[in-house]
Design a protein around this motif. Structure first.
Motif, PDB file in Angstrom:
ATOM      1  N   TYR A  86       0.863  -1.181   0.000  1.00  0.00           N
ATOM      2  CA  TYR A  86       0.000   0.000   0.000  1.00  0.00           C
ATOM      3  C   TYR A  86       0.904   1.237   0.000  1.00  0.00           C
ATOM      4  N   ASN A  88       1.324   3.448   2.081  1.00  0.00           N
ATOM      5  CA  ASN A  88       2.005   3.704   3.369  1.00  0.00           C
ATOM      6  C   ASN A  88       3.112   2.687   3.676  1.00  0.00           C
ATOM      7  N   THR A  90       2.890  -0.637   3.978  1.00  0.00           N
ATOM      8  CA  THR A  90       2.527  -1.914   4.600  1.00  0.00           C
ATOM      9  C   THR A  90       2.134  -2.932   3.526  1.00  0.00           C
ATOM     10  N   HIS A 145      -3.046  -2.631  14.374  1.00  0.00           N
ATOM     11  CA  HIS A 145      -2.701  -2.721  12.952  1.00  0.00           C
ATOM     12  C   HIS A 145      -3.339  -1.559  12.175  1.00  0.00           C
ATOM     13  N   GLY A 146      -2.514  -0.772  11.522  1.00  0.00           N
ATOM     14  CA  GLY A 146      -3.017   0.365  10.745  1.00  0.00           C
ATOM     15  C   GLY A 146      -3.284   1.609  11.588  1.00  0.00           C
ATOM     16  N   LYS A 147      -3.068   1.512  12.915  1.00  0.00           N
ATOM     17  CA  LYS A 147      -3.362   2.664  13.776  1.00  0.00           C
ATOM     18  C   LYS A 147      -2.116   3.198  14.492  1.00  0.00           C
TER      19      LYS A 147
END
Ligand code: ATP
Length: 370
Positions: A86, A88, A90, A145-147
């Motif tokens: 992605y 970002n 990840t 995750h993702g935060k």
């Protein structure tokens, strides 16, 4: 009138070796189901993963999500490729989304030595290794995750979450599994693996474990710290029956468990919630060996067997349990003959010869012996 249940199965081959081990898995499952008889399954292959993201700009399209969510069970190969990320940075991981979206809190990872597979431990008792790790799969450190955040390129933060609601169900699931294993001659013991001596979150985890243990007095319960457990899994792997732990700890101990029984290609898994379940090998897409026919499909086969067993238990269809037992017996028979050695263990047996040997064994096992 024929009232036989037709199970709908969403098949997600995914990426890398996931796509190479899925067709053989469907083939050996079909052979086992046909031999036992009385089982009907409708398989629908759906797109998701890194390849899907490259093609459609979406790693898990809505249509795929709908099919997965409405299926009786999901069979997954492996997803993600280091080369596809992605913006970002990840990696693509729809299998993680599935765990959260479908509430698959119990990550079940059985570790059982298969005859004919060399063990890394020199102790001859290593051939008797047989324990199950239950990795909580919807919260813990992965709740972040993702935060996660990075402030001013100086400080990074990720937050671990333990909830009473999920922990109670996780522990009840673990005691139930230990009970099922006890009925088949297992020890009937659950060990809570934590770091309760340092973190409040783990002291809370342990407190809830003790509460649920008190409600399951027929099953023994004990605790161990994560660091000591890593030591003891190597020093005395026969000392465990069912272990239950937080998500990140479980992620790491899963790979250690796989090493004990011959590598990632021998380690199956199931992610189970109250209404849904996903079955997939513990390993990832293994881009280093993809396209070479070297992938060991055994963990995928065993995951298929776990799916059959789960469907059999949840729908009261004994034929599914029998087909699962047949598939596991066929795997033991194929490797036990001593002619197969997977590439990851230094041998020359790739996906095809292993599949052929298991298929042949499915026809040879005496059904009455199961
Ligand atoms: P992830 O990072 O998502 O866990 P990965 O594929 O990079 O995925 P692992 O699944 O942990 O990592 O696998 C590590 C290595 O083990 C692979 O790179 C591969 O060499 C080997 N391996 C994994 N699965 C298999 C398999 N089924 N057959 C043969 N070798 C495998």
């Amino acid at each position: 009138m024929n009232n036989q249940k037709i199970f709908s199965i969403a098949v997600m081959p995914g990426d890398g070796i996931g796509t190479e081990i899925m067709s053989p898995c469907l083939e050996v499952m079909a052979a086992a189901m046909q031999r036992v008889g009385g089982i009907e399954m409708d398989f629908t292959t759906i797109e998701a993963g890194a390849g899907c993201y490259t093609k459609h700009g979406d790693a898990f399209p809505e249509e795929s999500r709908k099919t997965a969510t409405s299926a009786d069970a999901i069979l997954l190969g492996a997803m993600g490729l280091p080369s596809v990320r992605y913006p970002n940075g990840t990696e693509i991981a729809p299998q993680l989304d599935l765990r959260f979206d479908l509430g698959l809190y119990a990550g079940v990872r059985p570790f059982r030595a298969v005859p004919g597979i060399p063990m890394v431990l020199a102790d001859p008792r290593a051939k008797d290794i047989d324990f199950v790790l239950i990795r909580e799969s919807t919260e813990g450190l992965f709740a972040s995750h993702g935060k996660g955040t990075v402030e001013n390129d100086e400080t990074a933060r990720e937050t671990l979450v333990i909830t009473r609601n999920v922990s109670e169900r996780l522990f009840d699931f673990s005691f139930d599994l230990a009970r099922q294993r006890k009925a088949k001659g297992g020890e009937g013991r659950v060990s809570c693996i934590d770091k309760a001596n340092v973190f409040m979150a783990f002291a809370f985890f342990r407190k809830i474990f003790d509460e649920r243990a008190a409600l399951n007095p027929d099953i023994a319960a004990d605790h161990a710290y994560i660091d000591a457990t890593a030591l003891n899994m190597v020093r005395n792997p026969l000392g465990f029956d069912v272990m239950v732990t937080e998500n990140m700890f479980g992620d790491i101990l899963s790979d250690l468990g796989a090493a004990l029984i011959g590598g990632m290609g021998m380690a199956p898994s199931a992610d189970i919630g109250d209404d849904h379940a996903v079955f997939q090998p513990c390993h990832g897409s293994a881009p280093d060996i993809m396209g070479q026919g070297k992938a060991n499909p055994t963990a995928m086969f065993m995951s298929g067997a776990m799916m059959l067993d789960w469907l059999g238990n949840s729908h009261g269809v004994g034929e599914c349990n029998k087909a699962a037992a047949l598939l596991n017996a066929a795997i033991d028979h194929a490797f036990g003959a001593g002619r197969l050695m997977p590439f990851e263990l230094g041998g020359q047996s790739g996906t095809s010869p292993i599949t052929d040997a298991v298929l042949a064994a499915v026809d040879q096992i005496d059904l009455a012996s199961l």
